[in-house]
Design a protein around this motif. Structure first.
Motif, short mmCIF file in Angstrom:
data_model
loop_
_atom_site.label_atom_id
_atom_site.label_comp_id
_atom_site.label_asym_id
_atom_site.label_seq_id
_atom_site.Cartn_x
_atom_site.Cartn_y
_atom_site.Cartn_z
N UNK A 124 73.10 23.96 -84.04
CA UNK A 124 73.54 22.56 -84.05
C UNK A 124 73.21 21.96 -85.41
N UNK A 125 74.24 21.50 -86.10
CA UNK A 125 74.05 20.88 -87.41
C UNK A 125 73.82 19.38 -87.21
N UNK A 126 72.59 18.95 -87.49
CA UNK A 126 72.25 17.54 -87.27
C UNK A 126 72.99 16.61 -88.22
N UNK A 127 73.31 17.10 -89.40
CA UNK A 127 74.03 16.26 -90.37
C UNK A 127 75.47 16.03 -89.95
N UNK A 128 76.10 17.10 -89.44
CA UNK A 128 77.50 16.99 -89.01
C UNK A 128 77.64 16.69 -87.53
N UNK A 129 76.49 16.77 -86.82
CA UNK A 129 76.46 16.50 -85.38
C UNK A 129 77.45 17.36 -84.61
N UNK A 130 77.40 18.66 -84.92
CA UNK A 130 78.29 19.62 -84.27
C UNK A 130 77.59 20.95 -84.08
N UNK A 131 78.01 21.66 -83.04
CA UNK A 131 77.55 23.03 -82.83
C UNK A 131 78.48 23.95 -83.61
N UNK A 132 77.93 24.71 -84.55
CA UNK A 132 78.75 25.54 -85.43
C UNK A 132 78.32 26.99 -85.36
N UNK A 172 63.75 22.93 -92.99
CA UNK A 172 64.19 24.25 -92.54
C UNK A 172 64.35 24.26 -91.02
N UNK A 173 65.51 24.71 -90.56
CA UNK A 173 65.81 24.70 -89.13
C UNK A 173 66.61 25.94 -88.77
N UNK A 174 67.12 25.97 -87.53
CA UNK A 174 67.95 27.10 -87.10
C UNK A 174 69.18 27.26 -87.98
N UNK A 175 69.67 26.15 -88.50
CA UNK A 175 70.85 26.22 -89.37
C UNK A 175 70.57 27.11 -90.58
N UNK A 176 69.50 26.81 -91.29
CA UNK A 176 69.17 27.60 -92.48
C UNK A 176 68.85 29.05 -92.11
N UNK A 177 68.14 29.22 -91.01
CA UNK A 177 67.75 30.57 -90.60
C UNK A 177 68.97 31.44 -90.29
N UNK A 178 69.90 30.91 -89.52
CA UNK A 178 71.09 31.69 -89.13
C UNK A 178 72.03 31.90 -90.32
N UNK A 227 74.42 27.33 -102.52
CA UNK A 227 74.39 26.39 -101.39
C UNK A 227 73.16 26.64 -100.51
N UNK A 228 72.81 27.91 -100.31
CA UNK A 228 71.62 28.22 -99.52
C UNK A 228 70.36 27.65 -100.17
N UNK A 229 70.28 27.82 -101.47
CA UNK A 229 69.14 27.31 -102.23
C UNK A 229 69.01 25.80 -102.04
N UNK A 230 70.14 25.11 -102.13
CA UNK A 230 70.14 23.66 -101.97
C UNK A 230 69.68 23.26 -100.56
N UNK A 231 70.19 23.95 -99.55
CA UNK A 231 69.84 23.62 -98.17
C UNK A 231 68.34 23.79 -97.91
N UNK A 232 67.80 24.90 -98.39
CA UNK A 232 66.40 25.21 -98.10
C UNK A 232 65.45 24.28 -98.85
N UNK A 243 67.45 41.39 -81.20
CA UNK A 243 68.06 40.38 -80.34
C UNK A 243 67.90 38.98 -80.91
N UNK A 244 66.75 38.70 -81.50
CA UNK A 244 66.56 37.43 -82.20
C UNK A 244 65.46 37.61 -83.23
N UNK A 245 65.61 36.89 -84.32
CA UNK A 245 64.61 36.98 -85.39
C UNK A 245 64.66 35.71 -86.22
N UNK A 246 63.50 35.09 -86.39
CA UNK A 246 63.41 33.83 -87.13
C UNK A 246 62.34 33.95 -88.21
N UNK A 247 62.72 33.60 -89.41
CA UNK A 247 61.78 33.59 -90.54
C UNK A 247 61.71 32.17 -91.07
N UNK A 248 60.50 31.61 -91.10
CA UNK A 248 60.33 30.22 -91.54
C UNK A 248 59.32 30.15 -92.68
N UNK A 249 59.52 29.19 -93.53
CA UNK A 249 58.56 28.98 -94.61
C UNK A 249 57.40 28.13 -94.09
#
Length: 315
Positions: free
Chosen positions: A189-197, A216-222, A206-211, A142-148
């Protein structure tokens, strides 16, 4: 669906597989399959011979259940009891070299899982549940989050660990005989674009760059989760033809945008937003379910129709 009582009858009358096979035309292999799976699909010829052998009518040799009742009967042994948690822990410790804490709830049909404190590089938590659907027994994340937890890490290690973790959950579900595994993906919610995506599959560059560049936030996790499960063959569930059509439209745009290698990740996202707007496509903020079939042989969907037909033949 038809639940037979062959095992119970053979125990009551002290009849062995060898004896039953010898006194009928049914093979020992077939007898063993029927005995060990009370919902096993029995042909009309075999069922007729068994009814004659035990001298009893159809409704006494077994019981007719709805598909939902049949599936519910199979759930308890697949709950998060100690035996199954030991299996899950063995998969994690053997293949990922980690140990977790587990908290079953809702009559052991749901599970909260999280990493132990000494797991230095990453931290994770999640919830899982088992249920039934039209397609059979479902193991749902149902939900799973992995953080560094540490800045000293390599993206490839992080990505591979996330992927291997999901694969171990697949092994667990497959071992226990689930029909399918479902992973829920949430919008962010993307804080840089200020939108729910809603997340899309993103290339590794691109993933490597983001992380590495952003917190690290919900954006990177999802985004990582979406990229991995699509790589592993999960398919987004659509409830109707309209949703299916819209899903393909979005997928086509997302794939096009991801191939624009001259653009940065955020430029790609702005391009995606622009195309969606032009085509009057809206971002879906609801949880999306991605499904992967595991073992369609437990209770095939076609079996329900066969059982209904057979019921009328015997009544």
């Amino acid at each position: 669906m038809y639940k037979n009582k062959l095992k119970e009858l053979m125990l009551e009358r002290n009849i062995s597989n060898h004896r039953l096979a010898k006194e009928t035309s049914i093979s020992r292999q077939a007898i063993s399959k029927i005995k060990n799976n009370e919902f096993h699909d029995i042909s009309v010829n075999v069922l007729t011979e068994l009814l004659e052998y035990f001298d009893m009518p159809f409704n006494e040799f077994g019981t007719i259940y709805t598909r939902e009742e049949c599936l519910q009967a199979l759930l308890p042994n697949r709950g998060f009891n100690q035996k199954n948690l030991n299996l899950l822990e063995s998969l994690f410790s053997k293949n990922l070299h980690i140990s977790c804490k587990y908290h079953p709830y809702s009559s052991k049909q749901c599970l909260n899982i999280y990493s132990k404190n000494y797991f230095k590089k990453f931290s994770f938590s999640g919830n899982m549940r088992i249920n039934t659907s039209l397609y059979g027994l479902t193991f749902e994340i149902t939900d799973f989050d992995l953080y560094r937890k540490s800045e000293n890490f390599h993206f490839d290690d992080f990505y591979d660990f996330y992927k291997d973790f999901i694969i171990q959950l697949e092994h667990y579900a497959l071992t226990l005989g689930f029909t399918q595994i479902v992973i829920n993906i949430n919008s962010y919610f993307d804080k840089n674009l200020k939108m729910q995506l809603e997340p899309r599959k993103v290339n590794l560059k691109d993933l490597n760059l983001l992380i590495n560049k952003y917190k690290y936030s919900n954006r990177e996790n999802e985004l990582i989760k979406t990229s991995i499960i699509k790589q592993l063959g999960y398919i987004e569930h659509s409830y109707n033809d309209s949703q299916q059509k819209r899903k393909y439209e979005k997928e086509k745009i997302n794939n096009y945008v991801d191939c624009l290698n001259h653009l940065t990740f955020f430029e790609k996202e702005q391009k995606r937003i622009s195309i969606f707007s032009e085509k009057n496509i809206y971002f879906n903020h609801d949880t999306k379910k991605f499904i992967k079939p595991l073992n369609s042989e437990i209770i095939p969907k076609e079996k329900l129709e066969k059982d209904i037909k057979r019921q009328w033949e015997w009544l």
